[in-house]
Design a protein around this motif. Structure first.
Motif, PDB file in Angstrom:
ATOM      1  N   VAL A 104      44.297  41.259  44.690  1.00  0.00           N
ATOM      2  CA  VAL A 104      43.835  41.511  46.056  1.00  0.00           C
ATOM      3  C   VAL A 104      42.369  41.915  46.045  1.00  0.00           C
ATOM      4  CG1 VAL A 104      44.062  43.037  48.045  1.00  0.00           C
ATOM      5  CG2 VAL A 104      46.105  42.101  46.949  1.00  0.00           C
ATOM      6  N   GLY A 105      42.018  42.793  45.091  1.00  0.00           N
ATOM      7  CA  GLY A 105      40.640  43.257  45.020  1.00  0.00           C
ATOM      8  C   GLY A 105      39.646  42.155  44.749  1.00  0.00           C
ATOM      9  N   MET A 106      40.096  41.076  44.071  1.00  0.00           N
ATOM     10  CA  MET A 106      39.180  39.976  43.765  1.00  0.00           C
ATOM     11  C   MET A 106      38.704  39.280  45.040  1.00  0.00           C
ATOM     12  SD  MET A 106      40.975  38.310  40.372  1.00  0.00           S
ATOM     13  CE  MET A 106      39.631  37.171  40.070  1.00  0.00           C
ATOM     14  N   PHE A 107      39.506  39.374  46.085  1.00  0.00           N
ATOM     15  CA  PHE A 107      39.144  38.702  47.334  1.00  0.00           C
ATOM     16  C   PHE A 107      38.282  39.587  48.239  1.00  0.00           C
ATOM     17  CE2 PHE A 107      42.777  36.339  45.864  1.00  0.00           C
ATOM     18  CZ  PHE A 107      42.454  35.035  46.189  1.00  0.00           C
ATOM     19  N   LEU A 108      38.145  40.861  47.860  1.00  0.00           N
ATOM     20  CA  LEU A 108      37.311  41.765  48.658  1.00  0.00           C
ATOM     21  C   LEU A 108      35.890  41.729  48.122  1.00  0.00           C
ATOM     22  CD1 LEU A 108      39.750  44.768  49.029  1.00  0.00           C
ATOM     23  CD2 LEU A 108      39.292  42.934  50.668  1.00  0.00           C
ATOM     24  N   MET A 109      35.232  40.589  48.294  1.00  0.00           N
ATOM     25  CA  MET A 109      33.882  40.412  47.760  1.00  0.00           C
ATOM     26  C   MET A 109      32.882  41.233  48.550  1.00  0.00           C
ATOM     27  SD  MET A 109      33.815  36.300  47.196  1.00  0.00           S
ATOM     28  CE  MET A 109      35.303  35.399  46.795  1.00  0.00           C
ATOM     29  N   GLU A 110      31.990  41.882  47.827  1.00  0.00           N
ATOM     30  CA  GLU A 110      30.925  42.620  48.496  1.00  0.00           C
ATOM     31  C   GLU A 110      29.911  41.667  49.104  1.00  0.00           C
ATOM     32  OE1 GLU A 110      29.294  45.510  45.891  1.00  0.00           O
ATOM     33  OE2 GLU A 110      31.230  46.133  45.151  1.00  0.00           O
ATOM     34  N   ASN A 111      29.653  40.585  48.408  1.00  0.00           N
ATOM     35  CA  ASN A 111      28.767  39.540  48.905  1.00  0.00           C
ATOM     36  C   ASN A 111      29.422  38.204  48.629  1.00  0.00           C
ATOM     37  OD1 ASN A 111      26.338  41.198  49.594  1.00  0.00           O
ATOM     38  ND2 ASN A 111      26.498  41.695  47.411  1.00  0.00           N
ATOM     39  N   ALA A 112      29.081  37.214  49.421  1.00  0.00           N
ATOM     40  CA  ALA A 112      29.672  35.895  49.247  1.00  0.00           C
ATOM     41  C   ALA A 112      29.428  35.420  47.826  1.00  0.00           C
ATOM     42  CB  ALA A 112      29.062  34.908  50.241  1.00  0.00           C
ATOM     43  N   GLY A 113      30.485  35.026  47.132  1.00  0.00           N
ATOM     44  CA  GLY A 113      30.367  34.511  45.783  1.00  0.00           C
ATOM     45  C   GLY A 113      30.257  35.579  44.714  1.00  0.00           C
ATOM     46  N   SER A 125      41.824  29.817  44.100  1.00  0.00           N
ATOM     47  CA  SER A 125      41.548  30.089  45.513  1.00  0.00           C
ATOM     48  C   SER A 125      40.125  30.584  45.717  1.00  0.00           C
ATOM     49  CB  SER A 125      42.542  31.124  46.041  1.00  0.00           C
ATOM     50  OG  SER A 125      43.868  30.663  45.940  1.00  0.00           O
ATOM     51  N   LEU A 126      39.687  31.491  44.824  1.00  0.00           N
ATOM     52  CA  LEU A 126      38.347  32.060  44.963  1.00  0.00           C
ATOM     53  C   LEU A 126      37.259  31.011  44.804  1.00  0.00           C
ATOM     54  CD1 LEU A 126      38.841  35.408  43.045  1.00  0.00           C
ATOM     55  CD2 LEU A 126      38.144  35.191  45.420  1.00  0.00           C
ATOM     56  N   LEU A 127      37.441  30.135  43.842  1.00  0.00           N
ATOM     57  CA  LEU A 127      36.427  29.104  43.616  1.00  0.00           C
ATOM     58  C   LEU A 127      36.402  28.111  44.776  1.00  0.00           C
ATOM     59  CD1 LEU A 127      36.988  28.623  39.798  1.00  0.00           C
ATOM     60  CD2 LEU A 127      35.001  29.664  40.912  1.00  0.00           C
ATOM     61  N   LEU A 128      37.582  27.857  45.372  1.00  0.00           N
ATOM     62  CA  LEU A 128      37.617  27.001  46.561  1.00  0.00           C
ATOM     63  C   LEU A 128      36.886  27.689  47.715  1.00  0.00           C
ATOM     64  CD1 LEU A 128      38.640  24.491  48.034  1.00  0.00           C
ATOM     65  CD2 LEU A 128      40.767  25.725  48.522  1.00  0.00           C
ATOM     66  N   ILE A 129      37.129  28.998  47.886  1.00  0.00           N
ATOM     67  CA  ILE A 129      36.420  29.751  48.926  1.00  0.00           C
ATOM     68  C   ILE A 129      34.925  29.711  48.669  1.00  0.00           C
ATOM     69  CG2 ILE A 129      36.039  32.076  49.840  1.00  0.00           C
ATOM     70  CD1 ILE A 129      39.039  32.595  49.332  1.00  0.00           C
ATOM     71  N   GLU A 130      34.551  29.889  47.414  1.00  0.00           N
ATOM     72  CA  GLU A 130      33.136  29.898  47.066  1.00  0.00           C
ATOM     73  C   GLU A 130      32.478  28.560  47.418  1.00  0.00           C
ATOM     74  OE1 GLU A 130      30.927  31.825  43.357  1.00  0.00           O
ATOM     75  OE2 GLU A 130      31.941  29.961  42.838  1.00  0.00           O
ATOM     76  N   ARG A 131      33.175  27.469  47.142  1.00  0.00           N
ATOM     77  CA  ARG A 131      32.624  26.154  47.495  1.00  0.00           C
ATOM     78  C   ARG A 131      32.445  26.038  49.009  1.00  0.00           C
ATOM     79  NH1 ARG A 131      36.978  22.858  43.840  1.00  0.00           N
ATOM     80  NH2 ARG A 131      36.194  23.458  41.797  1.00  0.00           N
ATOM     81  N   GLN A 132      33.472  26.481  49.748  1.00  0.00           N
ATOM     82  CA  GLN A 132      33.391  26.409  51.201  1.00  0.00           C
ATOM     83  C   GLN A 132      32.252  27.281  51.729  1.00  0.00           C
ATOM     84  OE1 GLN A 132      37.392  27.628  52.141  1.00  0.00           O
ATOM     85  NE2 GLN A 132      38.138  25.526  52.289  1.00  0.00           N
ATOM     86  N   GLN A 133      32.093  28.455  51.107  1.00  0.00           N
ATOM     87  CA  GLN A 133      31.013  29.340  51.539  1.00  0.00           C
ATOM     88  C   GLN A 133      29.643  28.718  51.280  1.00  0.00           C
ATOM     89  OE1 GLN A 133      32.001  32.935  49.400  1.00  0.00           O
ATOM     90  NE2 GLN A 133      32.983  33.846  51.192  1.00  0.00           N
TER      91      GLN A 133
END
Length: 770
Positions: free
Chosen positions: A445-454, A576-584
């Protein structure tokens, strides 16, 4: 060699029963010679024409093996019999050749040009098959073999043929099938006995296929031990718990790997290991038609000599029966010492005819013995057999009925204590599973609470691993996602990035300047444990054809089963995170294009909505943007929150350190809030030392999450500021549903009241806002 040895072990799957036992023995061996052990579970080598969907991406695990070639290791052990069980000899030889630049030992199978440590596949297996034919008069005996490509499988098949010739029974090829050493051989087994209803017995080349056979027989209404006799090979830890218990040949995988590791130093000095071979023994249970275990033979095996005084008992043989030929130390040494004291007391008790007098002391010693992790080093069945043999031997030495009844009562109490101990062990395993489930639900869960995009907080993936027995862990990623198709030749990257570590005390992200490592240094970097030996497992992080990186976990053999779920969970999160990062990134590029177009028209407007000191929105900017977000059609019906924050000690800082420091503290409060919230959230300085923020809610308990994040990030900023005063704030949070009817001023008032309540609590607790 002055330094500690680094030993590599290539295996198929640490979760497989046989391999898990082999790894256990390797760990005990490494502990005995004080060597580091690195386990590489790379799965099975696939045949080129494989089409089974179940194995579609299994080839990805083979990439793990390449990381054992980088000069990190002094000697390498390879479970070639398991890893290469599905492929032809040429492929096994080719696989072995890539490691021959270092000392290499093959385990559980023979490989030309390489030292090997193997089982004696014939003596124990021939005894089991002979028992079926000679003692139970079976003549129509089927055989379930392993693959034709597996050397051990062919040796066991030859043992089957030898016994048939010896017993003058013609070999019938129709009675033989070739499985894969797995339970999935079940359909072929069912087909075999259906085609040959005259068959009286079936011999299995290993216990996993026997387990599949039990299921096949049950579906066909065949009762094992009555309608069809069964014997097998391995004596896996589940064999005694089958119904009926499985008669099988004990091939102690742990003992073999232990002996192999124990001779590592000799091999490095001489280049030879003299092809060590481990004996096998037939263990009779009910599946072959026997009604009970052969306790006379078991007693001899344990060191109780027939027609000899009890004091002639050979305790060393009992140690071997229960624990193998381990050179013990630590916990196991204490268990063996306590066992010797208990056995001596029981013998003295009977020889002196003082059963009732010794009863209490015997109970105390037995409780002391089983209060230790005995069942970690032996099986319940073996320990029960020891107790049962001891009971019968001691009872036979007594003539008085009263003494015999007293002894039986004593053993009844001991069996009860043993049963309770076993239940506690099972309960402990269940609690471990519950802890694993809890960790899996929360670890990423904490991995998705990014302080900054990416900016992924990698250390969140490693938190609380101690709760499932992982003592330290190291998370690596490749510099880019590697897309690896089955048809592609694997090329190991020269560099790898160490993202985060868990050292047994804390988790932390590795500074970016120290992340990039040569793959040849991934087991020897500055964060690895110092001045102690370790056992570590290297696992891939992957999804389908994509490889993301690796996780290296330090773990005891009793917790090996926890490693794969952790790797799987982190892999899923990374996908999931890398997919989010690409979208961001795409969204960011789009926003940048729009911003350039609007920049000239919006600059003055934004200045009028911004706070000059902090760069945040001012009151006007916040109210406009928050109102737009709350009443937006896109957000209607969705949950959101506002945060009202007030700096705790601005007046003290201004009065004591000056207004420049006060301005610095206000900017830090702004920075803390900016770090806490996402780029898409709205953060503003409302005036003076008051700040507000608006955020759409993405998770349950978001208020608690935000409170915790503000506290954690505040601590982090204070650690890096190095100021003589604390920079802190009080907060009030209010959750609500977005709609056109929401009054922004009203919800800010509610949040402000909650802020006031928090300040009052701080005063009560500390006498000030501190």
């Amino acid at each position: 060699m002055d330094r500690r040895l680094n030993i590599g072990l290539l295996v198929d799957d640490v979760d497989a029963v046989f391999t898990n036992e082999a790894c256990k023995g390797a760990v005990l061996g490494a502990e005995t010679i004080d060597a580091n052990l690195y386990i590489f579970p790379g799965g099975y080598l696939d045949p080129e024409d494989i089409s089974d969907e179940h194995y579609k991406y299994e080839y990805q695990y083979n990439t793990i093996f390449s990381f054992a070639k980088q000069g990190n290791l002094d000697i390498l052990y390879i479970m070639m019999g398991m890893i290469g069980g599905r492929v032809q000899l040429e492929q096994r030889v080719s696989f072995m050749e890539q490691f021959l630049q270092m000392p290499v030992v093959a385990l559980y199978t023979k490989m030309e040009g390489c030292q090997s440590v193997i089982f004696d596949n014939k003596i124990g297996f021939e005894t089991a098959i002979r028992h079926l034919i000679a003692d139970h008069h079976m003549e129509r005996v089927g055989y379930v073999s392993g693959p034709k490509t597996n050397v051990d499988a062919m040796e066991r098949l030859e043992a089957y043929k030898n016994v048939l010739r010896e017993q003058n029974i013609p070999y019938n090829e129709d009675y033989v099938i070739y499985g894969n050493f797995e339970e999935s051989t079940e359909p072929q087994i069912g087909e075999l006995v259906t085609k040959h209803p005259e068959m009286e017995a079936v011999v299995f080349a290993n216990d996993r296929m026997a387990l599949g056979g039990y299921r096949a027989f049950a579906k066909l209404g065949i009762t094992v031990g009555e309608d069809l006799k069964v014997v097998s090979f391995d004596n896996s830890n589940f064999a005694s718990s089958l119904v009926p218990p499985l008669s099988t040949v004990e091939a102690n995988a742990a003992e073999l790997s232990y002996q192999a590791i124990l001779h590592a130093g000799d091999f490095l000095k001489t280049g030879r290991m003299d092809n060590l071979k481990t004996d096998t023994h037939f263990v009779k249970r009910s599946s072959c038609g026997c009604q009970q275990a052969d306790y006379i033979q078991l007693s001899k095996q344990m060191g109780f000599l027939a027609d000899a005084p009890l004091k002639a008992f050979q305790i060393d043989k009992l140690y071997v029966y229960l624990f193998g030929n381990y050179k013990v130390s630590g916990t196991l040494q204490k268990i063996e010492d306590d066992l010797a004291v208990f056995i001596k007391l029981m013998i003295d008790m009977v020889e002196n005819k003082k059963v009732e007098e010794y009863q209490k002391d015997a109970g105390v010693l037995f409780e002391q013995l089983i209060s230790q992790p005995v069942l970690k080093y032996t099986t319940v069945e073996s320990f029960f057999n020891m107790m049962f043999c001891l009971q019968h031997i001691l009872t036979d030495q007594l003539s008085s009925t009263e003494e015999k009844m007293c002894l039986m009562s004593m053993f009844s109490d001991m069996y009860r204590e043993l049963a309770i101990s076993n239940c506690q062990m099972v309960q402990g395993q269940q609690e471990s599973l519950e802890r694993m489930s809890h960790l899996m639900n929360n670890m990423t869960v904490g991995m998705f609470l990014m302080e900054n995009a990416g900016d992924i907080p990698w250390d969140s993936a490693l938190k609380n691993l101690d709760s499932i027995g992982i003592q330290s862990a190291y998370l690596y990623t490749f510099q880019d996602i590697i897309v690896h198709e089955r048809s592609d030749a694997w090329v190991m990257p020269k560099k790898i990035m160490l993202k985060a570590c868990y050292d047994g005390n804390k988790t932390f992200n590795v500074p970016k300047s120290r992340q990039v490592l040569s793959t040849g240094k991934m087991l020897q970097h500055e964060y690895m444990p110092k001045n102690r030996r370790t056992t570590m497992i290297l696992s891939p992080l992957l999804s389908g054809t994509e490889l993301y990186g690796l996780i290296l976990s330090e773990v005891g053999f009793e917790n090996f089963g926890n490693v794969s779920p952790v790797a799987f969970q982190i892999s899923s999160a990374l996908k999931s995170l890398l997919l989010i990062e690409r979208q961001q990134n795409v969204q960011k590029q789009l926003e940048q294009s729009i911003e350039k177009f609007k920049e000239s028209n919006t600059m003055l407007s934004e200045i009028s909505r911004s706070d000059e000191l902090t760069g945040l929105y001012n009151r006007r900017g916040f109210l406009e943007h928050a109102h737009a977000a709350i009443t937006s059609k896109r957000n209607r019906g969705k949950r959101a929150l506002v945060v009202y924050a007030d700096m705790d000690n601005l007046k003290m800082i201004n009065d004591t350190y000056g207004h420049d420091e006060g301005d610095f503290a206000l900017r830090e409060i702004a920075a803390i809030l900016k770090d806490t919230f996402r780029n898409t959230d709205i953060v503003a300085r409302f005036g003076g030392d008051e700040f507000v923020a608006f955020a759409m809610m993405g998770l349950d308990n978001y208020e608690d999450i935000m409170k915790r994040r503000i506290e954690e990030i505040t601590v982090r900023h204070n650690e890096t500021c190095h100021k003589p005063y604390p920079i802190e704030m009080s907060t009030g949070i209010w959750e609500f549903i977005c709609s056109r009817d929401v009054d922004i001023d009203e919800i800010l008032d509610i949040a402000d009241k909650r802020l006031y309540e928090e300040k009052i609590e701080k005063k009560k607790k500390n006498g000030s806002y501190r």
